[in-house]
Design an enzyme around this catalytic site. Sequence first.
Site, short mmCIF file in Angstrom:
data_model
loop_
_atom_site.label_atom_id
_atom_site.label_comp_id
_atom_site.label_asym_id
_atom_site.label_seq_id
_atom_site.Cartn_x
_atom_site.Cartn_y
_atom_site.Cartn_z
N LYS A 105 1.94 -4.44 -25.53
CA LYS A 105 2.74 -5.56 -26.11
C LYS A 105 3.98 -5.20 -26.93
O LYS A 105 3.98 -4.13 -27.48
CB LYS A 105 1.69 -6.34 -26.80
N ARG B 170 -8.33 -15.14 -36.25
CA ARG B 170 -7.13 -15.51 -35.70
C ARG B 170 -7.57 -16.25 -34.34
O ARG B 170 -6.80 -17.02 -33.95
CB ARG B 170 -6.09 -14.43 -35.86
N TYR C 230 26.17 0.86 -51.37
CA TYR C 230 25.96 -0.36 -52.17
C TYR C 230 25.48 -0.37 -53.43
O TYR C 230 24.46 0.24 -53.56
CB TYR C 230 25.27 -1.37 -51.10
N MET D 99 23.73 -0.67 -43.08
CA MET D 99 23.46 -1.34 -41.90
C MET D 99 23.60 -0.33 -40.73
O MET D 99 22.74 -0.13 -39.77
CB MET D 99 24.18 -2.66 -41.39
C1 PLP Z 1 -2.63 -4.61 -30.35
C2 PLP Z 1 -4.13 -4.88 -29.99
C3 PLP Z 1 -4.79 -3.73 -29.68
C4 PLP Z 1 -4.53 -2.31 -29.83
O1 PLP Z 1 -4.52 -1.89 -31.24
P1 PLP Z 1 -3.95 -0.60 -31.94
O2 PLP Z 1 -4.48 -0.46 -33.16
O3 PLP Z 1 -2.47 -0.40 -31.69
O4 PLP Z 1 -4.76 0.48 -30.89
C5 PLP Z 1 -6.32 -3.88 -28.98
N1 PLP Z 1 -6.66 -5.19 -28.97
C6 PLP Z 1 -6.04 -6.11 -29.22
C7 PLP Z 1 -6.63 -7.49 -28.92
C8 PLP Z 1 -4.49 -6.24 -29.76
O5 PLP Z 1 -3.96 -7.26 -29.92
#
Ligand code: PLP
Length: 342
Positions: A3, A105, A232, A281
Amino acid sequence: MVKADAYGLGLGPVMEALRDVPGLPEPWAFGVASVQEGAALRVHGWKGRILVFSPLLAAQLPEAADAGLTPCFSGVDLVRRWAQEGRQRGSSLPFHLEVDTGMGRAGLPAPDAARWAPEVVAAAGEGARWAGVYTHYHSADEPDLAATDRQRAAFMSAVAAIPASMRGQLVIHSCNSAAAMRRGGFEDDLVRPGIFLYGGGVGAEIRPQPVASVRARLVLTKEVPPGATVGYGATYRAEEGERWGTLSIGYGDGLPRALATGGGGVLIRGRRVPIIGRISMDMTTVDLTHLPEAQVGDVATLIGRDGAEEITVDEVAARVGTISYEILTGLTARLSREYLAG
Ligand SMILES: *Cc1c(COP(=O)(O)O)cnc(C)c1O
């Protein structure tokens, strides 16, 4: 888990690298957060399973089905909608179900499994195929794993409440990187590693190899007189004659601006030198007074190894009060990615 553009590192190349790890089978599936990310994986050529872990809206289900994605549901209503979608297509569409054991969640409440499990089976009917059940641990990277073990027990009770005929057909998964490494994946069918694959730590006792490095060139050096200021707000002032260097990287590339005040440094020619003044930046200034051999064109390492020295992504995160995940996913598109074979 790929993801968020594979934690900021680039979905396509990361998928290819994980697909073809020498000596390992292909991943059982890739995990993403959205339908868009799943569809992007298809464009990159992955034909296997793709699990979408964030809750979807009913309106997104046709698109998810078109891309051949496996959604993860937190309620019976969407299971019913997914089954409708399957019936219209003359197929049985797979889905997984999340069990909430404290993450809060998403997911169906673990203690009520005996109530919702038969409802899920009924809602799936012919058009949908309940293929997996999982939970997510909230504290598996904490020193004390007691909370994880409590979540584990709640999850196992929920799984036990699923009718046995159904349970046998489900893949069971629960472990993020931390739980996979520190609890051996429990006894599950699958684990869902993310951050550890990308070089983020999962608790003090297990250190990953560095995976992603962030580097920039030294594009300017100069000798400055006492009293010269930099950045800055002119927050840094030379006490005596100093030598400064300018790096072609800034917060516009994802370098956290707070790193300067967090005591951050960079590695040049295998030596650590401090960042001075505020990060801009596009540019970052370092003090080269004690590294006279540094020259324009040298490579500075902001995350990664240079000789015997290393700056981990966890160190950078700690200096700015965040976690490795946020540093990696914060690297912006301007920072060109270079992938090293093997
Ligand atoms: C992001 C996620 C993971 C992975 O978690 P890590 O801590 O990056 O290993 C596993 N399961 C779900 C549902 C996630 O959203």
